[in-house]
Design a protein around this motif. Structure first.
Motif, PDB file in Angstrom:
ATOM      1  N   VAL A 173       0.838  -1.207   0.000  1.00 29.05           N
ATOM      2  CA  VAL A 173       0.000   0.000   0.000  1.00 29.05           C
ATOM      3  C   VAL A 173       0.871   1.255   0.000  1.00 29.05           C
ATOM      4  CG1 VAL A 173      -1.759   1.273   1.264  1.00 29.05           C
ATOM      5  CG2 VAL A 173      -1.877  -1.214   1.159  1.00 29.05           C
ATOM      6  N   ALA A 174       1.935   1.253   0.808  1.00 25.68           N
ATOM      7  CA  ALA A 174       2.820   2.421   0.852  1.00 25.68           C
ATOM      8  C   ALA A 174       3.499   2.637  -0.494  1.00 25.68           C
ATOM      9  CB  ALA A 174       3.862   2.232   1.952  1.00 25.68           C
ATOM     10  N   GLY A 175       3.985   1.563  -1.110  1.00 29.29           N
ATOM     11  CA  GLY A 175       4.630   1.691  -2.418  1.00 29.29           C
ATOM     12  C   GLY A 175       3.673   2.178  -3.482  1.00 29.29           C
ATOM     13  N   CYS A 176       2.448   1.673  -3.466  1.00 28.65           N
ATOM     14  CA  CYS A 176       1.445   2.113  -4.448  1.00 28.65           C
ATOM     15  C   CYS A 176       1.132   3.599  -4.291  1.00 28.65           C
ATOM     16  CB  CYS A 176       0.173   1.283  -4.309  1.00 28.65           C
ATOM     17  SG  CYS A 176       0.339  -0.432  -4.876  1.00 28.65           S
ATOM     18  N   LEU A 177       1.044   4.071  -3.055  1.00 27.37           N
ATOM     19  CA  LEU A 177       0.788   5.493  -2.835  1.00 27.37           C
ATOM     20  C   LEU A 177       1.962   6.345  -3.305  1.00 27.37           C
ATOM     21  CD1 LEU A 177      -0.953   5.646   0.653  1.00 27.37           C
ATOM     22  CD2 LEU A 177      -1.955   6.136  -1.567  1.00 27.37           C
TER      23      LEU A 177
END
Length: 288
Positions: A208-212
């Motif tokens: 999720v952090a990487g996608c954001l």
């Protein structure tokens, strides 16, 4: 008051002052401008209006927003598909090799992304390195037309933003407890069930952090669209840039900027609640 407290107060004061001067005030000015009226003489007229936000639902601008979301989502998905296996491999390497590989991932940050985008033009062009290599190998008979297409824009986004996906994924994968995988293996779980039921849920915060970190910048990277996509592949960032620098419609440009900021804030809120949900599930699993 001792020197430690004085230093702490000065440091906090400098940080707060910096945030007020260079973050809060500029954003307040943008928000205020978005509710004002365009004036051809002085750029802004102090007349309150909501027209700037209603114009965002115009089919032309709404199509650009939708196109930006699709392009940014495609780039994010490709970064995830490429970055996850790479991060997993790096996390599984011997400890002495990991710093070297991480260093190689960070090296591109030493060069300005605009310069790297210009370098990518030399690779993707009709007479670029990619086409010349494919032609010399006999794989193609005529040069591929990649430049000034959606494909070129997505390639540029992936090229620039891939490290932002790899680093949080690596941080999440490195923290995996190998005993959980061994326990799943002892219980008869194959490679795919172990990945889906153990590895993937535990590394979800990194995903999720990487996608954001990829999706949010991709929405506003107007220079990639300008250099690689041409006039037919606009992003929200291109609209904002043209409104401020070319058309000189500052109120509408400000309204577009605020709308993009709200989208980003919504995605961050989703990330926050996803993190809380995953932590709650983890605590429940440990208690069980």
């Amino acid at each position: 008051m001792n020197s430690t407290n004085r230093f702490r107060n000065v440091t906090v004061g400098l940080i707060v002052g910096w945030l007020l001067l260079f973050v809060f005030l500029p954003n307040l000015m943008i928000i205020t401008t978005s509710f004002l009226t365009r004036d051809h003489g002085s750029l802004i007229s102090l007349v309150f209006t909501m027209e700037n936000y209603s114009r965002l639902f115009d089919p032309m601008y709404f199509s650009v927003l939708w196109h930006s979301l699709v392009m940014a989502g495609t780039a994010t998905l490709l970064c995830l598909l490429v970055g996850y296996p790479f991060a997993y491999i790096v996390a599984g390497m011997p400890a002495r090799w990991r710093p070297i590989l991480l260093f190689l991932i960070i090296v591109p940050f030493w060069t300005n992304s605009l310069i790297r985008t210009y370098a990518l033009k030399a690779v993707l062009g009709t007479k670029g390195l990619l086409n010349q290599s494919l032609l010399s190998l006999g794989i193609i008979e005529q040069p591929l037309r990649i430049m000034f297409t959606e494909t070129a824009v997505v390639i540029g986004m992936v090229y620039i933003l891939l490290p932002f996906m790899i680093l949080p994924l690596y941080a999440a994968i490195e923290k995996l407890d190998g005993r959980l995988l061994e326990a799943a293996r002892d219980l008869g779980a194959g490679a795919l069930p172990r990945f889906l039921r153990v590895v993937l849920p535990l590394t979800m915060p990194g995903i999720v952090a990487g996608c954001l970190l990829v999706f949010l910048p991709a929405l506003g990277m107007f220079y990639i669209s300008d250099l690689l996509g041409g006039a037919k592949n606009l992003l929200v960032g291109n609209i904002i840039k043209s409104q401020f620098l070319t058309i000189r419609d500052w109120p509408f440009g400000a309204a577009t900027s605020v709308s993009l900021t709200l989208i980003m804030a919504l995605l961050i809120l989703v990330y926050y609640h996803t993190g809380k949900l995953l932590n709650r599930r983890k605590v429940n699993d440990e208690m069980a």
